[in-house]
Design a protein around this motif. Structure first.
Motif, PDB file in Angstrom:
ATOM      1  N   THR A  26       0.776  -1.277   0.037  1.00  0.00           N
ATOM      2  CA  THR A  26       0.179  -0.003   0.142  1.00  0.00           C
ATOM      3  C   THR A  26       0.861   1.395   0.050  1.00  0.00           C
ATOM      4  O   THR A  26       0.813   2.090  -0.880  1.00  0.00           O
ATOM      5  N   ASN A  29       6.480  -1.110  -1.555  1.00  0.00           N
ATOM      6  CA  ASN A  29       6.850  -2.021  -2.116  1.00  0.00           C
ATOM      7  C   ASN A  29       8.009  -2.851  -1.529  1.00  0.00           C
ATOM      8  O   ASN A  29       9.005  -2.419  -1.556  1.00  0.00           O
ATOM      9  N   LYS A  56       3.097 -12.181  -3.316  1.00  0.00           N
ATOM     10  CA  LYS A  56       2.065 -11.466  -3.278  1.00  0.00           C
ATOM     11  C   LYS A  56       0.771 -12.053  -2.563  1.00  0.00           C
ATOM     12  O   LYS A  56      -0.064 -11.560  -2.261  1.00  0.00           O
ATOM     13  N   TYR A 104       5.532   3.349  -3.215  1.00  0.00           N
ATOM     14  CA  TYR A 104       5.105   3.302  -4.701  1.00  0.00           C
ATOM     15  C   TYR A 104       4.919   4.690  -5.210  1.00  0.00           C
ATOM     16  O   TYR A 104       4.926   5.967  -4.700  1.00  0.00           O
ATOM     17  N   GLU A 105       5.095   4.541  -6.625  1.00  0.00           N
ATOM     18  CA  GLU A 105       4.876   6.108  -7.484  1.00  0.00           C
ATOM     19  C   GLU A 105       3.628   6.751  -6.861  1.00  0.00           C
ATOM     20  O   GLU A 105       2.544   6.245  -6.772  1.00  0.00           O
ATOM     21  N   ASP A 183      -4.447  -2.855   0.393  1.00  0.00           N
ATOM     22  CA  ASP A 183      -4.400  -3.697  -0.796  1.00  0.00           C
ATOM     23  C   ASP A 183      -4.809  -5.028  -0.765  1.00  0.00           C
ATOM     24  O   ASP A 183      -4.970  -5.747  -1.750  1.00  0.00           O
ATOM     25  N   TRP A 203      -2.472  -0.901  -6.888  1.00  0.00           N
ATOM     26  CA  TRP A 203      -0.922  -0.893  -7.308  1.00  0.00           C
ATOM     27  C   TRP A 203      -0.120  -1.869  -6.331  1.00  0.00           C
ATOM     28  O   TRP A 203       0.991  -2.192  -6.295  1.00  0.00           O
ATOM     29  N   GLY A 204      -0.782  -2.529  -5.486  1.00  0.00           N
ATOM     30  CA  GLY A 204      -0.217  -3.508  -4.418  1.00  0.00           C
ATOM     31  C   GLY A 204      -0.272  -4.974  -4.817  1.00  0.00           C
ATOM     32  O   GLY A 204       0.053  -5.332  -6.031  1.00  0.00           O
ATOM     33  N   HIS A 222      -4.418   4.835  -8.512  1.00  0.00           N
ATOM     34  CA  HIS A 222      -3.238   5.594  -8.093  1.00  0.00           C
ATOM     35  C   HIS A 222      -3.452   6.336  -6.966  1.00  0.00           C
ATOM     36  O   HIS A 222      -4.554   6.825  -6.204  1.00  0.00           O
TER      37      HIS A 222
END
Length: 230
Positions: A26, A29, A56, A104-105, A183, A203-204, A222
């Motif tokens: 979340t 990474n 994952k 994360y981005e 996530d 994104w997770g 995002h």
């Protein structure tokens, strides 16, 4: 068929005063670190290596469950090595929990925006408590979040909502004034059980289908979308 809760229809929600984030998958990474540390331990027992992507599905419910899944994956279905590998994992992980870890981005930017809005920020993780603190402080700095807590012996881990409710109480806010962000299915259960506005993130570590099964209030793609709900 359109699932209505996935799409946010606009407008700020002045009721929300606190954001509680899951950590792994979340904010950060951490998949490579989790894979690296687990594989290092199981190799010591003559076992093979687990592909990083498999983690994952193995992580999110505490390190003991992670190790159970790893051992079962490698053929130790009787969990003969569980106690030893758990001890060795914690020892090794305590020294390597930041291995190739990165946010994360979009996470640093949205956190700054939330802080600028006056939101209280917390992290609630099933990662061992000290390693959760090490990860957060190692990436974001000390005291960046108002509160950080991980798994502590004798305290119920997620999806038990006790930890999330304790954070709300510490901040002096009602559960419905909190946004819970994560996530995995564990996170969806936690936020919903706590009576918090629950957001699933894509994104997770998990897929949309898993999150949809628990009907969170929103599912986003995002980090920048989080501010829509504040």
């Amino acid at each position: 068929m359109t699932i209505k809760y996935i799409k946010y229809l606009g407008g700020k929600n002045d009721m929300h005063r606190c954001c509680i984030f899951d950590l792994d998958g979340t904010l950060l990474n951490t998949l490579t670190a989790l894979s690296y540390c687990t594989n290092h331990v199981v190799k010591g027992y003559g076992m093979g290596e687990i592909p990083t992507e498999e983690f994952k599905w193995m992580v999110g419910d505490g390190y003991r469950n992670q190790m159970k899944r790893a051992l079962t994956y490698l053929g130790d279905t009787g969990l003969v090595h569980l106690e030893e590998t758990c001890k060795n994992y914690i020892d090794f992980f305590s020294k390597n929990s930041l291995y190739q870890v990165h946010p994360y981005e979009g996470i640093p930017e949205v956190l700054e925006e939330l802080k600028g809005m006056g939101m209280k920020l917390a992290v609630f993780s099933n990662k061992p408590n000290q390693q959760a603190i090490d990860n957060v402080e190692g990436i974001f700095g000390k005291d960046y979040f108002n509160y950080v807590v991980g798994q502590i012996d004798g305290v119920p881990k997620k999806p038990d909502p006790s930890g999330a409710l304790k954070i709300a109480k510490m901040f002096g806010v009602a559960p419905e004034e909190c946004i819970y962000i994560g996530d995995t299915n564990t996170d969806m259960k936690t936020g919903i059980a706590a009576g918090m506005y629950t957001i699933g993130v894509l994104w997770g570590f998990r897929e949309r289908q898993e999150l949809e099964m628990f009907h969170p209030d929103a599912i986003i793609s995002h980090p920048s979308e989080i501010t829509k709900f504040v």
